[in-house]
Design an enzyme around this catalytic site. Structure first.
Site, PDB file in Angstrom:
ATOM      1  N   GLY A  19       0.820  -1.217   0.000  1.00 33.15           N
ATOM      2  CA  GLY A  19       0.000   0.000   0.000  1.00 33.15           C
ATOM      3  C   GLY A  19       0.851   1.263   0.000  1.00 33.15           C
ATOM      4  O   GLY A  19       1.939   1.278   0.552  1.00 33.15           O
ATOM      5  N   ARG A  28       0.874  -5.493  -5.078  1.00 40.17           N
ATOM      6  CA  ARG A  28       1.093  -6.394  -3.943  1.00 40.17           C
ATOM      7  C   ARG A  28       1.609  -7.780  -4.345  1.00 40.17           C
ATOM      8  O   ARG A  28       1.570  -8.705  -3.549  1.00 40.17           O
ATOM      9  CB  ARG A  28      -0.212  -6.565  -3.163  1.00 40.17           C
ATOM     10  CG  ARG A  28      -0.617  -5.358  -2.347  1.00 40.17           C
ATOM     11  CD  ARG A  28      -1.581  -5.743  -1.247  1.00 40.17           C
ATOM     12  NE  ARG A  28      -2.065  -4.576  -0.532  1.00 40.17           N
ATOM     13  CZ  ARG A  28      -1.424  -4.010   0.489  1.00 40.17           C
ATOM     14  NH1 ARG A  28      -0.293  -4.537   0.904  1.00 40.17           N
ATOM     15  NH2 ARG A  28      -1.919  -2.944   1.088  1.00 40.17           N
ATOM     16  N   ASP A  63       6.116  -7.689   4.698  1.00 42.90           N
ATOM     17  CA  ASP A  63       6.122  -8.772   3.711  1.00 42.90           C
ATOM     18  C   ASP A  63       7.067  -8.462   2.555  1.00 42.90           C
ATOM     19  O   ASP A  63       7.763  -9.346   2.054  1.00 42.90           O
ATOM     20  CB  ASP A  63       4.709  -9.001   3.160  1.00 42.90           C
ATOM     21  CG  ASP A  63       3.805  -9.619   4.220  1.00 42.90           C
ATOM     22  OD1 ASP A  63       4.306 -10.441   5.015  1.00 42.90           O
ATOM     23  OD2 ASP A  63       2.615  -9.274   4.269  1.00 42.90           O
ATOM     24  N   LYS A  79       8.521   0.746   4.820  1.00 43.64           N
ATOM     25  CA  LYS A  79       7.384   1.599   4.483  1.00 43.64           C
ATOM     26  C   LYS A  79       6.118   0.984   5.033  1.00 43.64           C
ATOM     27  O   LYS A  79       5.946  -0.226   4.934  1.00 43.64           O
ATOM     28  CB  LYS A  79       7.294   1.686   2.963  1.00 43.64           C
ATOM     29  CG  LYS A  79       6.022   2.190   2.423  1.00 43.64           C
ATOM     30  CD  LYS A  79       5.219   1.205   1.556  1.00 43.64           C
ATOM     31  CE  LYS A  79       4.704  -0.043   2.189  1.00 43.64           C
ATOM     32  NZ  LYS A  79       3.531  -0.634   1.537  1.00 43.64           N
ATOM     33  N   THR A  80       5.255   1.698   5.648  1.00 44.36           N
ATOM     34  CA  THR A  80       3.866   1.319   5.882  1.00 44.36           C
ATOM     35  C   THR A  80       3.235   2.296   6.852  1.00 44.36           C
ATOM     36  O   THR A  80       3.848   2.673   7.854  1.00 44.36           O
ATOM     37  CB  THR A  80       3.657  -0.113   6.416  1.00 44.36           C
ATOM     38  OG1 THR A  80       2.253  -0.301   6.653  1.00 44.36           O
ATOM     39  CG2 THR A  80       4.393  -0.439   7.698  1.00 44.36           C
ATOM     40  N   ASP A 109       0.962   1.524   8.673  1.00 47.23           N
ATOM     41  CA  ASP A 109       0.537   0.760   9.848  1.00 47.23           C
ATOM     42  C   ASP A 109       1.485   0.915  11.038  1.00 47.23           C
ATOM     43  O   ASP A 109       1.109   0.650  12.176  1.00 47.23           O
ATOM     44  CB  ASP A 109       0.437  -0.735   9.506  1.00 47.23           C
ATOM     45  CG  ASP A 109      -0.575  -1.000   8.409  1.00 47.23           C
ATOM     46  OD1 ASP A 109      -1.310  -0.075   8.051  1.00 47.23           O
ATOM     47  OD2 ASP A 109      -0.619  -2.142   7.917  1.00 47.23           O
ATOM     48  N   LYS A 127     -25.827  15.050  18.495  1.00 47.07           N
ATOM     49  CA  LYS A 127     -26.792  13.981  18.246  1.00 47.07           C
ATOM     50  C   LYS A 127     -26.184  12.693  17.706  1.00 47.07           C
ATOM     51  O   LYS A 127     -26.860  11.681  17.678  1.00 47.07           O
ATOM     52  CB  LYS A 127     -27.912  14.474  17.333  1.00 47.07           C
ATOM     53  CG  LYS A 127     -27.492  14.798  15.922  1.00 47.07           C
ATOM     54  CD  LYS A 127     -28.699  15.217  15.092  1.00 47.07           C
ATOM     55  CE  LYS A 127     -28.302  15.453  13.661  1.00 47.07           C
ATOM     56  NZ  LYS A 127     -28.977  16.535  13.017  1.00 47.07           N
ATOM     57  N   TYR A 128     -24.931  12.721  17.284  1.00 49.43           N
ATOM     58  CA  TYR A 128     -24.359  11.505  16.696  1.00 49.43           C
ATOM     59  C   TYR A 128     -23.195  10.952  17.500  1.00 49.43           C
ATOM     60  O   TYR A 128     -22.387  11.710  18.039  1.00 49.43           O
ATOM     61  CB  TYR A 128     -23.795  11.791  15.298  1.00 49.43           C
ATOM     62  CG  TYR A 128     -24.830  12.096  14.246  1.00 49.43           C
ATOM     63  CD1 TYR A 128     -25.855  11.195  13.977  1.00 49.43           C
ATOM     64  CD2 TYR A 128     -24.759  13.282  13.520  1.00 49.43           C
ATOM     65  CE1 TYR A 128     -26.796  11.487  12.999  1.00 49.43           C
ATOM     66  CE2 TYR A 128     -25.693  13.569  12.543  1.00 49.43           C
ATOM     67  CZ  TYR A 128     -26.711  12.671  12.279  1.00 49.43           C
ATOM     68  OH  TYR A 128     -27.632  12.946  11.320  1.00 49.43           O
ATOM     69  N   TYR A 145      -7.619   4.905   3.222  1.00 50.93           N
ATOM     70  CA  TYR A 145      -7.041   5.266   1.924  1.00 50.93           C
ATOM     71  C   TYR A 145      -6.759   6.771   1.829  1.00 50.93           C
ATOM     72  O   TYR A 145      -5.809   7.185   1.176  1.00 50.93           O
ATOM     73  CB  TYR A 145      -7.967   4.799   0.794  1.00 50.93           C
ATOM     74  CG  TYR A 145      -8.172   3.295   0.857  1.00 50.93           C
ATOM     75  CD1 TYR A 145      -7.169   2.432   0.430  1.00 50.93           C
ATOM     76  CD2 TYR A 145      -9.322   2.743   1.408  1.00 50.93           C
ATOM     77  CE1 TYR A 145      -7.318   1.061   0.526  1.00 50.93           C
ATOM     78  CE2 TYR A 145      -9.479   1.369   1.517  1.00 50.93           C
ATOM     79  CZ  TYR A 145      -8.478   0.529   1.078  1.00 50.93           C
ATOM     80  OH  TYR A 145      -8.615  -0.825   1.194  1.00 50.93           O
TER      81      TYR A 145
END
Ligand code: FBP
Length: 695
Positions: free
Chosen positions: A106, A170, A201, A225-226, A228, A271-272, A567
């Protein structure tokens, strides 16, 4: 418009202002393109060398020793400035090189700067060197699909987000055939080195390529890189050699800005509940950083849930001298109860709204779901191994897949299948909503990872929350607290005695700032009954309007808005931190190449400190690897770092989360991190998680 003369469209489009306003290139982009990231001092001029750092120790995995013999004994290498380099070494350092670069996995903000860093160093050292970019990820290497990376291409992408310069993919280079094709491409291009910019990976793949290419003299260097944030490098004794991957900071800041905007809206419109799922695959680093950035009311960290023990259940079993294993780990039902408890507590203080952050991989830490994921991985992998076709091709729709699972339980399976799927699994699985069954059965990615981003985790959790909240409404536990002053004024304005009605209406009248309607009053009908019973009105009289108004305001509606942040943050333009980080990683990668390394991953030590302390390193990829279940069998991969619940960052979050829940009459504690700023002093230096962990 009256009689004013319309300018014809051609003239309008050719007008300099119209041209400027409609240009594809905004002012921000122009500023970004000319910005020069800071350089770590060793890169400022001349030559670098590598200092071996054997005191940084890692315990090797036996399998890695076996399959990666040529790179397993690499040491950590520190990049230092070297003005004393011998003539021979200088020549090697500055020789004309062909370097191939590939993005894998990604996108992550800062990737273009890695390329810029490699490009600038390679060209500084030898302007005749050539850089090639493989297109669309590893497929570009396998298929020989590449472009030359020119200075104009680099200049157009400096400090810009995305991986659009050469795109990404990927594909895993995992078969003999794919490796042979890749080798041929690299040889045809006369590559001296290949740089793989990817996640755990992809860096795993880089290590295998380094081993394969060693004899051909093609060096392979990885770059972490990531978004995450799960590639972190620590030695056996816990010394941090690389605290985070590039892209994490930007994605976390981008998500946080959006989440804090929702907090602004939510606390205005009251309200949410905004349910914000944030990316990060298995690890909850992005969720934790998001919590620290925004002070959202409720954030769940998957890694903490995995450690959950239901003490009540455990004690009960212990009284009978038994051990209840189901007490370890959290269930979906229990998680939904924890969420409901927080919602009910906030509502009691008049706050029937809020912000919740859920990490996308939360299900991985929920026992019952994790078991399904593991069992289904194995079933699918076994099917693919035994039959000469793919599970998802053989069973193209959900019904066929469910049917196959059922057959496993009743013995209609083919010879050789292992029935790890039993009747209980089948029953439980069939109780899940269809969209969730589909999600759990979704095809694994090329690396064998469960594709969390494609499962509506937030929906399954919120559906359960809604169901339980309905019950709490039924039994009168979920109520919106009515503020004392508001209550009094409303009744007094109509000449009613607040005390007289208050005692009948509320269960905590007089001893709280927010009054809670009695549990037995759950409808207008039961409201009237209570007033009649206490003789405040007669049977044939209506409930006074202000009292009905107060009751209606106390009756909660649980309204949610679901959001997925992933994304958008992945594609954001990088923060200053990621601009600098990416660029220096690129220069580090080049230094490793120019000093003859292979099988190393570029890394930067001291990211958690000021830039002046950053130290570029090469880290041996093979030493970071271990065996892990992938696609139903064990595979050698880089170990992912998940949130350490003993870290400072997590402990700070844990200590403050009750304050941030703000289930009290006080104010919400939301923090506004603001937008990612490219210029100006307010942009932070590094992720909050890193700063806290450095204390
Ligand atoms: P990488 O590990 O390749 O950097 O990707 C990270 C990530 O953004 C995860 O957070 C997310 O689960 C996944 O990619 C989404 O993948 P896809 O691009 O296949 O939808």
């Amino acid at each position: 418009m009256g009689s004013s003369v319309k300018i014809d469209i051609k003239t309008l489009l050719n007008h300099s202002l119209a041209e400027e306003m409609t240009s594809d290139v905004s002012k921000d982009v122009l500023e970004r393109r000319v910005f020069s990231p800071k350089k770590i001092s060793v890169f400022s001029e001349g030559y670098t060398s590598l200092e071996e750092q054997p005191h940084y120790k890692f315990s090797n995995d036996k399998e890695a020793e076996k399959v990666l013999p040529d790179i397993i004994n690499n040491n950590v290498q520190k990049i230092v400035n070297d003005s004393e380099k011998s003539e021979k070494d200088r020549k090697y350092f500055a020789k004309k090189r062909n370097i191939g670069i590939v993005f894998s996995g990604g996108p992550a903000p800062g990737g273009h700067n890695v390329i810029a860093g490699i490009f600038d160093e390679a060209k500084r050292v030898n302007p005749d060197s050539t850089l090639y970019g493989f297109l669309l990820g590893p497929d570009g290497i396998i298929e020989g699909n590449y472009i030359e990376i020119t200075s104009s291409l680099v200049d157009a992408h400096r400090n810009m987000g995305g991986f659009s310069m050469i795109k990404t993919g990927r594909t895993k280079i995992d078969s003999k055939g794919k490796i042979a094709f890749s080798k041929r491409t690299c040889k045809d291009l006369k590559l001296d080195a290949l740089v793989v910019i990817g996640g755990d990976d992809s860096n795993t793949n880089a290590a295998f390529l380094a081993q394969e290419f060693k004899s051909s003299g093609i060096q392979v260097i990885g770059v972490p890189k990531t978004i995450d944030g799960d590639i972190q490098v620590r030695t056996d004794c816990g010394i941090t050699l690389c605290a985070i991957s590039f892209g994490f900071h930007t994605a976390a800041r981008a998500f946080s800005q959006n989440i804090s905007n929702l907090a602004n809206d939510s606390s205005s419109d009251v309200k949410y509940w905004h349910i914000c799922k944030v990316m990060g695959r298995v690890a909850s680093h992005l969720a934790l950083e998001g919590a620290l950035q925004t002070h959202a009311n409720l954030t769940f960290i998957g890694e903490e849930l995995a450690d959950y023990v239901d003490n009540e259940r455990l004690d009960k079993a212990l009284q009978n001298d038994e051990l209840d294993y189901t007490a370890f780990g959290i269930t979906l039902r229990h998680l939904s109860r924890v969420i409901c408890d927080a919602i009910v507590r906030r509502a009691a203080c008049g706050k029937n709204y809020g912000i919740m952050i859920l990490p996308e991989g939360i299900l991985e830490f929920i026992n019952e779901i994790q078991i399904f994921i593991i069992k289904l991985n194995k079933i699918i992998a076994d099917y693919n191994k035994i039959h000469d076709t793919d599970f998802h091709t053989s069973f193209s729709n959900l019904n066929e897949k469910l049917d196959y699972l059922k057959r496993l339980t009743i013995g209609l399976k083919s010879e050789g299948d292992i029935s790890i799927w039993n009747l209980r699994d089948d029953d439980l699985f069939n109780q899940l909503p269809t969209f969730f069954q589909e999600g759990l059965l979704i095809e694994r990615d090329t690396h064998g990872n469960f594709q969390f981003s494609q499962v509506k985790t937030e929906k399954i959790i919120i559906d359960m929350v809604e169901e339980y909240l309905d019950m709490l409404i039924e039994n009168g536990e979920y109520k919106v607290g009515i503020e004392e002053g508001y209550y009094r004024t409303t009744l007094e304005q109509s000449g009613l005695d607040p005390d007289q009605f208050g005692k009948v209406l509320f269960r905590n009248y007089g001893n709280n700032k927010f009054f809670l309607v009695k549990k037995t009053i759950i409808s207008r009908k039961t409201l009237k009954q209570a007033l009649v019973l206490e003789k405040l009105i007669k049977e044939d009289e209506n409930v006074p309007e202000p009292v009905t108004l107060i009751f209606d305001k106390s009756a909660p509606k649980f309204m949610t808005q679901l959001h997925f942040y992933g994304y958008d943050g992945r594609g954001n333009d990088p923060t200053l931190f990621d601009c600098n980080f990416g660029y220096n990683l690129g220069m580090t990668a080049f230094s490793l190449i120019a000093n003859g390394s292979t099988g190393q991953m570029a890394a930067i030590k001291n990211l958690e400190h000021d830039f002046e302390k950053w130290e570029p390193l090469g880290v041996p990829i093979a030493k970071l690897m271990h065996l892990e279940e992938r696609k139903g069998s064990l595979a050698l991969v880089i170990e992912r770092s998940v949130v350490d619940i003993d870290s400072n960052a997590f402990r700070v979050f844990k200590a403050l989360r009750e304050e941030w829940l703000a289930a009290n009459p006080g104010k919400d504690r939301f923090r506004r991190p603001g937008p990612i700023r490219f210029t100006g002093k307010s942009e932070e230096d590094r992720p909050i998680t890193l700063t806290l962990n450095s204390i």
